[in-house]
Design a protein around this motif. Structure first.
Motif, PDB file in Angstrom:
ATOM      1  N   UNK A  72       0.844  -1.198   0.000  1.00 38.26           N
ATOM      2  CA  UNK A  72       0.000   0.000   0.000  1.00 38.26           C
ATOM      3  C   UNK A  72       0.880   1.250   0.000  1.00 38.26           C
ATOM      4  N   UNK A  73       1.926   1.232   0.794  1.00 37.25           N
ATOM      5  CA  UNK A  73       2.863   2.359   0.828  1.00 37.25           C
ATOM      6  C   UNK A  73       3.523   2.528  -0.544  1.00 37.25           C
ATOM      7  N   UNK A  74       3.880   1.408  -1.174  1.00 34.84           N
ATOM      8  CA  UNK A  74       4.476   1.466  -2.514  1.00 34.84           C
ATOM      9  C   UNK A  74       3.492   2.069  -3.515  1.00 34.84           C
ATOM     10  N   UNK A  75       2.213   1.730  -3.376  1.00 35.68           N
ATOM     11  CA  UNK A  75       1.198   2.306  -4.256  1.00 35.68           C
ATOM     12  C   UNK A  75       1.093   3.814  -4.047  1.00 35.68           C
ATOM     13  N   UNK A  76       1.139   4.258  -2.810  1.00 38.71           N
ATOM     14  CA  UNK A  76       1.061   5.691  -2.528  1.00 38.71           C
ATOM     15  C   UNK A  76       2.261   6.420  -3.129  1.00 38.71           C
ATOM     16  N   UNK A  77       3.434   5.803  -3.070  1.00 40.38           N
ATOM     17  CA  UNK A  77       4.629   6.395  -3.674  1.00 40.38           C
ATOM     18  C   UNK A  77       4.507   6.400  -5.202  1.00 40.38           C
ATOM     19  N   UNK A  78       3.911   5.353  -5.760  1.00 38.98           N
ATOM     20  CA  UNK A  78       3.658   5.274  -7.199  1.00 38.98           C
ATOM     21  C   UNK A  78       2.744   6.419  -7.639  1.00 38.98           C
ATOM     22  N   UNK A  79       1.689   6.678  -6.888  1.00 40.43           N
ATOM     23  CA  UNK A  79       0.756   7.758  -7.217  1.00 40.43           C
ATOM     24  C   UNK A  79       1.453   9.115  -7.237  1.00 40.43           C
ATOM     25  N   UNK A  80       2.414   9.279  -6.356  1.00 36.79           N
ATOM     26  CA  UNK A  80       3.116  10.564  -6.272  1.00 36.79           C
ATOM     27  C   UNK A  80       3.945  10.842  -7.522  1.00 36.79           C
ATOM     28  N   UNK A  81       4.163   9.836  -8.359  1.00 38.10           N
ATOM     29  CA  UNK A  81       4.933  10.015  -9.578  1.00 38.10           C
ATOM     30  C   UNK A  81       4.131  10.561 -10.736  1.00 38.10           C
ATOM     31  N   UNK A  82       2.848  10.843 -10.528  1.00 41.04           N
ATOM     32  CA  UNK A  82       1.999  11.396 -11.577  1.00 41.04           C
ATOM     33  C   UNK A  82       1.700  12.859 -11.276  1.00 41.04           C
ATOM     34  N   UNK A  83       1.714  13.672 -12.302  1.00 41.33           N
ATOM     35  CA  UNK A  83       1.542  15.107 -12.143  1.00 41.33           C
ATOM     36  C   UNK A  83       0.095  15.456 -11.816  1.00 41.33           C
ATOM     37  N   UNK A  84      -0.091  16.375 -10.859  1.00 39.71           N
ATOM     38  CA  UNK A  84      -1.428  16.929 -10.612  1.00 39.71           C
ATOM     39  C   UNK A  84      -1.725  17.943 -11.712  1.00 39.71           C
ATOM     40  N   UNK A  85      -2.849  17.772 -12.383  1.00 37.14           N
ATOM     41  CA  UNK A  85      -3.248  18.668 -13.457  1.00 37.14           C
ATOM     42  C   UNK A  85      -4.372  19.572 -12.998  1.00 37.14           C
TER      43      UNK A  85
END
Length: 314
Positions: A295-308
């Motif tokens: 779950x922590x890895x998923x949260x870190x993965x999400x942080x790699x996408x730009x907020x538009x």
């Protein structure tokens, strides 16, 4: 409350529900319009009219390769103009249609594909997707895809018989992968007409292979090697802090009779999840432990996408 739309892919709609030439297809605060061409092909554009900001999907019409704005009748070009002095235009977004599932990519660069385009091409040829379920959820969109990486919830919430060997890693294209097995006493397809072998009747050990390609799309392959089904789960923010959750499923040729059970299982699992998601307290700071590593890895993965286009929602 801040409502952000991230870059990357979304399971934005089901094609069978997009009636008309120009249909609104909003993703959170991003206003989009789906347009059908003469051959029935689907394309997606920004929906804000450059003149005064009217929504081109709310009453707009297609005319000779343009969208006619419902407010002032201005003709708006679709896609970037070919030369200086061209009429006002709206940007086009990448679309992939796989069976009945419509995927839209809001991109801030080449790295946010993470391999989904190629995966959908393979699915369209072997296991085209059909609609399983679509439901509004009064909870943040990222919770929906996170489920694939939350090992303990499978047994605690969904009463899965057993899970084993669950581990996560980063895939070749930057996607987040979860692998494991869900051993069962017997095949759930017994009696479905699929005709499992005697060995399959004694033990059924499906592989669980989930790949998140964005915070909004996860593709899960489930089943033993001879009987792999595909479950695609997506979430689109609604711009008000909630989302719309969609599940599409695909089966191999000759296994279409298993679709009703697969769809029913998807409906049941999503309903069980929603009952928890909508009662989570977002003000509680998570206290992750070693069991939550994926779950922590998923949260870190999400942080790699730009907020538009982050906007302040009322």
């Amino acid at each position: 409350m801040t409502v952000n739309v991230h870059s990357g892919w979304y399971l934005a709609a089901f094609a069978s529900e997009l009636d008309g030439e120009a249909v609104p297809l909003d993703i959170g605060t991003r206003r989009l319009v789906a347009v059908r061409g003469e051959g029935g092909g689907l394309r997606v554009y920004d929906a804000d009219c450059p003149h005064r900001g009217a929504h081109l999907g709310q009453g707009g019409r297609v005319e000779r390769g343009c969208l006619v704005c419902p407010f002032h009748g201005r003709r708006i070009g679709l896609g970037e103009p070919e030369g200086e002095g061209s009429r006002p235009w709206v940007r086009e977004h990448e679309v992939v249609v796989c069976g009945d599932a419509v995927f839209v990519r809001l991109t801030d660069g080449p790295d946010d594909d993470r391999g989904l385009r190629a995966t959908l091409k393979e699915l369209a040829a072997a296991k085209p997707l059909v609609k399983a379920v679509e439901r509004p959820v009064a909870a943040a969109a990222d919770l929906i895809v996170e489920n694939a990486f939350d090992t303990d919830h499978f047994t605690a919430l969904h009463k899965v018989y057993r899970v084993r060997g669950m581990h996560h890693h980063t895939g070749a294209h930057g996607e987040l992968v979860m692998d494991g097995e869900f051993p069962m006493p017997a095949s759930p397809w017994r009696g479905s007409g699929a005709g499992p072998s005697p060995a399959a009747a004694r033990a059924y050990v499906p592989r669980f292979h989930a790949r998140a390609f964005s915070p909004g799309v996860v593709v899960t392959e489930f089943g033993p090697r001879h009987e792999v089904h595909v479950i695609v789960t997506g979430a689109v923010p609604d711009g008000r802090g909630g989302c719309v959750a969609r599940v599409a499923v695909g089966v191999g040729e000759g296994r279409e009779n298993q679709l009703p059970m697969l769809i029913a299982g998807s409906e049941r699992a999503l309903a069980e999840d929603i009952a928890v998601w909508e009662h989570l307290n977002p003000r509680v700071t998570p206290r992750y432990d070693t069991a939550d590593a994926a779950v922590v890895a998923y949260r870190e993965f999400c942080a790699g996408f730009t907020d538009l286009d982050p906007l302040e929602a009322p």
